[in-house]
Design an enzyme around this catalytic site. Structure first.
Site, PDB file in Angstrom:
ATOM      1  N   ARG A  29       0.815  -1.217   0.000  1.00 49.55           N
ATOM      2  CA  ARG A  29       0.000   0.000   0.000  1.00 49.55           C
ATOM      3  C   ARG A  29       0.849   1.269   0.000  1.00 49.55           C
ATOM      4  O   ARG A  29       0.415   2.300  -0.518  1.00 49.55           O
ATOM      5  CB  ARG A  29      -0.913   0.025   1.231  1.00 49.55           C
ATOM      6  CG  ARG A  29      -2.080  -0.929   1.144  1.00 49.55           C
ATOM      7  CD  ARG A  29      -2.770  -1.018   2.475  1.00 49.55           C
ATOM      8  NE  ARG A  29      -1.798  -1.349   3.521  1.00 49.55           N
ATOM      9  CZ  ARG A  29      -2.098  -1.559   4.789  1.00 49.55           C
ATOM     10  NH1 ARG A  29      -3.337  -1.452   5.197  1.00 49.55           N
ATOM     11  NH2 ARG A  29      -1.160  -1.855   5.668  1.00 49.55           N
ATOM     12  N   HIS A  71      10.113 -23.439   4.776  1.00 50.22           N
ATOM     13  CA  HIS A  71      11.501 -23.201   4.347  1.00 50.22           C
ATOM     14  C   HIS A  71      12.453 -24.282   4.850  1.00 50.22           C
ATOM     15  O   HIS A  71      13.555 -24.420   4.320  1.00 50.22           O
ATOM     16  CB  HIS A  71      11.978 -21.801   4.733  1.00 50.22           C
ATOM     17  CG  HIS A  71      12.158 -21.587   6.188  1.00 50.22           C
ATOM     18  ND1 HIS A  71      11.131 -21.196   7.005  1.00 50.22           N
ATOM     19  CD2 HIS A  71      13.234 -21.720   6.974  1.00 50.22           C
ATOM     20  CE1 HIS A  71      11.587 -21.107   8.235  1.00 50.22           C
ATOM     21  NE2 HIS A  71      12.857 -21.421   8.254  1.00 50.22           N
ATOM     22  N   ASP A 101       2.885 -23.556  15.934  1.00 49.60           N
ATOM     23  CA  ASP A 101       3.845 -22.703  15.246  1.00 49.60           C
ATOM     24  C   ASP A 101       5.004 -23.507  14.643  1.00 49.60           C
ATOM     25  O   ASP A 101       5.566 -23.117  13.628  1.00 49.60           O
ATOM     26  CB  ASP A 101       4.392 -21.664  16.242  1.00 49.60           C
ATOM     27  CG  ASP A 101       5.175 -20.557  15.558  1.00 49.60           C
ATOM     28  OD1 ASP A 101       4.671 -20.006  14.563  1.00 49.60           O
ATOM     29  OD2 ASP A 101       6.298 -20.255  16.004  1.00 49.60           O
ATOM     30  N   HIS A 107       7.115 -27.474  10.556  1.00 50.96           N
ATOM     31  CA  HIS A 107       8.535 -27.798  10.357  1.00 50.96           C
ATOM     32  C   HIS A 107       8.904 -29.190  10.885  1.00 50.96           C
ATOM     33  O   HIS A 107       9.518 -29.987  10.176  1.00 50.96           O
ATOM     34  CB  HIS A 107       9.427 -26.766  11.046  1.00 50.96           C
ATOM     35  CG  HIS A 107       9.156 -25.361  10.625  1.00 50.96           C
ATOM     36  ND1 HIS A 107       8.933 -25.006   9.323  1.00 50.96           N
ATOM     37  CD2 HIS A 107       9.063 -24.215  11.329  1.00 50.96           C
ATOM     38  CE1 HIS A 107       8.729 -23.699   9.245  1.00 50.96           C
ATOM     39  NE2 HIS A 107       8.796 -23.201  10.450  1.00 50.96           N
TER      40      HIS A 107
HETATM   41  P1  NAP Z   1       4.827  -7.394   7.659  1.00 50.90           P
HETATM   42  O1  NAP Z   1       6.227  -6.974   7.971  1.00 50.90           O
HETATM   43  O2  NAP Z   1       3.722  -6.888   8.522  1.00 50.90           O
HETATM   44  O3  NAP Z   1       4.536  -6.973   6.153  1.00 50.90           O
HETATM   45  C1  NAP Z   1       3.270  -7.017   5.583  1.00 50.90           C
HETATM   46  C2  NAP Z   1       3.345  -6.462   4.170  1.00 50.90           C
HETATM   47  O4  NAP Z   1       2.040  -6.476   3.619  1.00 50.90           O
HETATM   48  C3  NAP Z   1       3.852  -5.047   4.089  1.00 50.90           C
HETATM   49  O5  NAP Z   1       4.635  -4.912   2.918  1.00 50.90           O
HETATM   50  C4  NAP Z   1       2.565  -4.244   3.954  1.00 50.90           C
HETATM   51  O6  NAP Z   1       2.877  -3.045   3.327  1.00 50.90           O
HETATM   52  C5  NAP Z   1       1.730  -5.197   3.113  1.00 50.90           C
HETATM   53  N1  NAP Z   1       0.280  -5.004   3.249  1.00 50.90           N
HETATM   54  C6  NAP Z   1      -0.443  -5.010   4.384  1.00 50.90           C
HETATM   55  N2  NAP Z   1      -1.747  -4.813   4.109  1.00 50.90           N
HETATM   56  C7  NAP Z   1      -1.840  -4.681   2.772  1.00 50.90           C
HETATM   57  C8  NAP Z   1      -2.917  -4.452   1.875  1.00 50.90           C
HETATM   58  N3  NAP Z   1      -4.186  -4.295   2.300  1.00 50.90           N
HETATM   59  N4  NAP Z   1      -2.652  -4.393   0.561  1.00 50.90           N
HETATM   60  C9  NAP Z   1      -1.381  -4.518   0.103  1.00 50.90           C
HETATM   61  N5  NAP Z   1      -0.330  -4.742   0.899  1.00 50.90           N
HETATM   62  C10 NAP Z   1      -0.553  -4.821   2.219  1.00 50.90           C
HETATM   63  O7  NAP Z   1       4.690  -8.984   7.635  1.00 50.90           O
HETATM   64  P2  NAP Z   1       5.835 -10.074   7.337  1.00 50.90           P
HETATM   65  O8  NAP Z   1       6.550 -10.360   8.609  1.00 50.90           O
HETATM   66  O9  NAP Z   1       6.637  -9.642   6.160  1.00 50.90           O
HETATM   67  O10 NAP Z   1       4.965 -11.371   7.022  1.00 50.90           O
HETATM   68  C11 NAP Z   1       4.307 -11.590   5.791  1.00 50.90           C
HETATM   69  C12 NAP Z   1       3.694 -13.007   5.813  1.00 50.90           C
HETATM   70  O11 NAP Z   1       4.739 -13.959   5.936  1.00 50.90           O
HETATM   71  C13 NAP Z   1       2.781 -13.251   7.006  1.00 50.90           C
HETATM   72  O12 NAP Z   1       1.772 -14.160   6.606  1.00 50.90           O
HETATM   73  C14 NAP Z   1       3.687 -13.925   8.021  1.00 50.90           C
HETATM   74  O13 NAP Z   1       2.967 -14.733   8.916  1.00 50.90           O
HETATM   75  C15 NAP Z   1       4.543 -14.770   7.095  1.00 50.90           C
HETATM   76  N6  NAP Z   1       5.859 -15.097   7.644  1.00 50.90           N
HETATM   77  C16 NAP Z   1       6.741 -14.129   7.987  1.00 50.90           C
HETATM   78  C17 NAP Z   1       7.997 -14.481   8.454  1.00 50.90           C
HETATM   79  C18 NAP Z   1       9.024 -13.431   8.810  1.00 50.90           C
HETATM   80  O14 NAP Z   1      10.160 -13.819   9.073  1.00 50.90           O
HETATM   81  N7  NAP Z   1       8.706 -12.163   8.811  1.00 50.90           N
HETATM   82  C19 NAP Z   1       8.353 -15.830   8.595  1.00 50.90           C
HETATM   83  C20 NAP Z   1       7.418 -16.815   8.221  1.00 50.90           C
HETATM   84  C21 NAP Z   1       6.188 -16.431   7.756  1.00 50.90           C
HETATM   85  P3  NAP Z   1       1.972  -1.720   3.414  1.00 50.90           P
HETATM   86  O15 NAP Z   1       1.686  -1.486   4.865  1.00 50.90           O
HETATM   87  O16 NAP Z   1       2.776  -0.682   2.752  1.00 50.90           O
HETATM   88  O17 NAP Z   1       0.761  -2.055   2.659  1.00 50.90           O
END
Ligand code: NAP
Length: 484
Positions: A51, A178, A235, A240
């Site tokens: 966004r 992963h 989790d 995993h």
């Molecule tokens: P995050 O840091 O909160 O990032 C979320 C992303 O989604 C941001 O780029 C946000 O950008 C975008 N977003 C949110 N609402 C949106 C909307 N309505 N339209 C378009 N874009 C939107 O989350 P994350 O940690 O990267 O995790 C992403 C996914 O991967 C989740 O399902 C999480 O459970 C999974 N995951 C993450 C990790 C990790 O290491 N981080 C590990 C395993 C799994 P804007 O706010 O600019 O829209």
């Protein structure tokens, strides 16, 4: 050893959530490293989508920062990075609205391979799938990539599968775990199925037990509220540890092909027995030296969620009857370590004196740190002094045999993203596998909830609760030392 990097075909990869934590820490650095190795052709393009209002130049700066921060300095070369950034584009988009979708549609090249990485919360998966379809963005060659958590229980996993299935066929859906992308995990399959040495012994007759440990030193700080609704079972074990168990326990597939491998893994999950009350230990870490307790991290003084779990699991089939699998995973433990240990039985009769030092063989498969394998074998201690036996590791880490560059293995995300582009689903979870894993998990969770059990406390920086050690001791077994 000369490494062979085979370039993938030209593609458009859209990262929804391209500004988020996962994209910055894992996906973008992985893509940069594949670019650096020459695996991405000139026509391979990466489009960030989120966004936040910014143009392509602004997003390139975000990407450059992520690469500088999360790629080791030796590999972060300014010229390579500059060329990588030429591939990067950005679209400001709202997954739940109309903004940006027309713009994205215009930029896609329908004749190329297309991948859409859903690096956003699962609540947005349906919206993204729906809009990709509505705006005719996803062609027949489109693939979508989704991350864990894939559901919270069987019902929610089924609902997510159904949502995605409205617009995508199963062969287009790549559910990432992963752990499956790790070099050693694939090597486990090579060792099992590429040698005559192990497979004939790979059964209850010769294997005493298997242990799988995934220990972390960090707590849940920062994501306590989320974690408190999940816990170690949901989790970590459901995905995993279960995947690792499947690779150890599965029958040889007829081919190293996606459905042949996944069919065999599914059979293992379906053969898992319910866990008895006395075969499960749940724990919560206490406050440590300068670290908060689990309950404080989770901001829930009455929390019954486990930050540690140990289980004794039985696979009910001919191969494994009587050979238990002990699983344990926890946070705020003594060391960060993931490993699988296959402990063989003692020889049926020893020809040596009792105190000569003979012991059972062990195959240890380390996922982190220092990915690699070793097999302990008993040999004679060199020198005079009679027949004294000693256990030595036959080191199967690859450096010596294959040269130093063999230790420079790609990160799991590098391999998995390239597999998405190549259209190879072998290392991704199929929908029915995920549902079967949840069905077993739900049953275990429902049983402890019905018993009204609370987790036991354990010391921060320890090996987990004492009860987890007892789980093994009473079977006259013990966990391998938790070392880095
Ligand atoms: P995050 O840091 O909160 O990032 C979320 C992303 O989604 C941001 O780029 C946000 O950008 C975008 N977003 C949110 N609402 C949106 C909307 N309505 N339209 C378009 N874009 C939107 O989350 P994350 O940690 O990267 O995790 C992403 C996914 O991967 C989740 O399902 C999480 O459970 C999974 N995951 C993450 C990790 C990790 O290491 N981080 C590990 C395993 C799994 P804007 O706010 O600019 O829209």
């Amino acid at each position: 050893m000369v490494s062979r990097v085979i370039p993938v075909e030209p593609f458009d990869l859209v990262i929804f959530g391209g500004t988020g934590d996962l994209a910055r820490r894992k996906i973008l650095p992985a893509l940069y490293l594949r670019h650096r190795d020459g695996q991405i052709p000139d026509d391979g393009r990466i489009i960030g989508a989120a966004r936040s209002e910014m143009d392509a130049a602004g997003y390139r700066e975000t990407v450059a920062e992520a690469v500088r921060q999360f790629v080791v300095p030796a590999k972060c070369e300014p010229e390579q990075l500059a060329r990588f950034l030429e591939r990067i584009d950005y679209v400001a988009i709202d997954a739940t609205g109309t903004r940006g979708w027309g713009d994205l549609a215009e930029r896609m090249r329908p004749d190329l391979a297309q991948a859409f990485y859903f690096s956003v919360g699962p609540a947005l998966f349906g919206d993204l799938a729906e809009r990709l379809h509505q705006h005719k963005i996803a062609g027949p060659r489109a693939r979508i990539v989704v991350e864990k958590p894939f559901g919270h229980d069987l019902a929610s996993a089924r609902a997510l599968n159904a949502t995605l299935a409205c617009h995508f066929d199963e062969h287009q859906i790549y559910r990432i775990d992963h752990y499956l992308g790790k070099e050693t995990v694939q090597n486990l399959m090579a060792v099992r199925f590429g040698n005559m040495l192990f497979e004939p012994l790979w059964k209850n007759q010769y294997i005493d037990h298997v242990q799988i440990t995934v220990a972390e030193t960090v707590g849940v700080e920062g994501r306590g509220a989320y974690y408190d609704r999940s816990g170690a079972m949901r989790d970590m074990v459901q995905n995993h540890l279960m995947q690792l168990l499947c690779l150890i326990a599965m029958e040889p597939p007829s081919k190293f092909e996606p459905d042949a491998v996944r069919d065999e893994k599914l059979k293992v999950i379906r053969a898992l027995q319910p866990v008895e009350a006395d075969e499960i230990v749940r724990g919560q870490y206490q406050a440590g030296d300068g670290t908060a307790s689990y309950r404080d991290d989770a901001e829930n003084p009455d929390s019954r969620t486990e930050s540690f779990i140990a289980l004794k699991v039985h696979v009910a089939n001919w191969r494994w009857n009587g050979t238990p699998f002990y699983l344990r995973t926890g946070k705020r433990m003594r060391a960060r370590m993931s490993e699988i240990v296959v402990r063989f039985k003692e020889p049926p009769h020893s020809i040596f004196e009792e105190d000569t030092g003979q012991s059972a063989n062990e195959l240890a498969i380390r996922l982190q740190p220092n990915e690699g394998m070793d097999l302990t074998v008993t040999i004679k201690e060199p020198g005079p002094g009679g027949m004294r036996l000693v256990n030595v590791p036959l080191d199967m880490t690859f450096a010596e045999a294959l040269g130093e560059e063999a230790t420079d293995v790609p990160d799991a995300y590098e391999r998995l993203i390239m597999d998405v582009i190549r259209g190879n689903q072998t290392l991704f979870m199929r929908g029915d596998e995920v549902e079967a894993a949840w069905a077993w998990t739900d049953q275990v969770v429902a049983a402890w909830e019905a018993r009204g059990e609370k987790p036991v406390p354990y010391e921060a920086g320890s090996t987990g609760p004492e009860e987890a050690l007892i789980l093994m001791h009473r079977d006259a077994r013990r966990w391998r030392e938790l070392n880095t």
